[in-house]
Write a protein that holds these residues in place. Structure first.
Motif: not given
Length: 107
Positions: A6-15, A22-23, A62-64, A73-79
């Motif tokens: 089920t989709p969830e919406e989250y907000r964060g700051e781009l680091v 991106f992280s 990753n997550k650190r 801080i979460f690290g994301f890779q573009f698919q």
């Protein structure tokens, strides 16, 4: 409770951002995002206020913890692939933005 698939919406700051991903972190005082390595998100963000919003499917890599704080801080890779048909276009925009920011920082 989180319901699976089920989709969830989250907000964060781009680091940080690059052509590969991106992280992001939660804002101070916000709850830690319930994301784990391998989770897939549909990231929506703007590099600058005057440019259109980008929408890029990304995977948690990753997550650190940030230094000695409670910030995560979460690290994301573009698919790659069909669901990111505009990825090449977005990467060009992102790389131009990164080069501009680097030039500004060197002045």
């Amino acid at each position: 409770a989180i319901v699976e698939d089920t989709p969830e919406e989250y907000r964060g700051e781009l680091v940080d951002i690059s052509g590969g991903g991106f992280s992001m972190r939660t804002k101070m005082g916000d709850k830690i995002l319930p994301l784990e390595k391998g989770d897939v998100i549909n990231a929506q963000f703007k590099l600058k206020p005057d440019v259109p919003e980008m929408e890029i499917w990304s995977t948690v890599r990753n997550k650190r913890k940030y230094k000695d704080s409670d910030l995560i801080i979460f690290g994301f890779q573009f698919q790659e692939g069909q669901q990111n048909r505009l990825l090449k276009h977005y990467r060009n925009q992102i790389m131009r933005y990164v080069v501009e920011r680097q030039r500004e920082m060197l002045k």
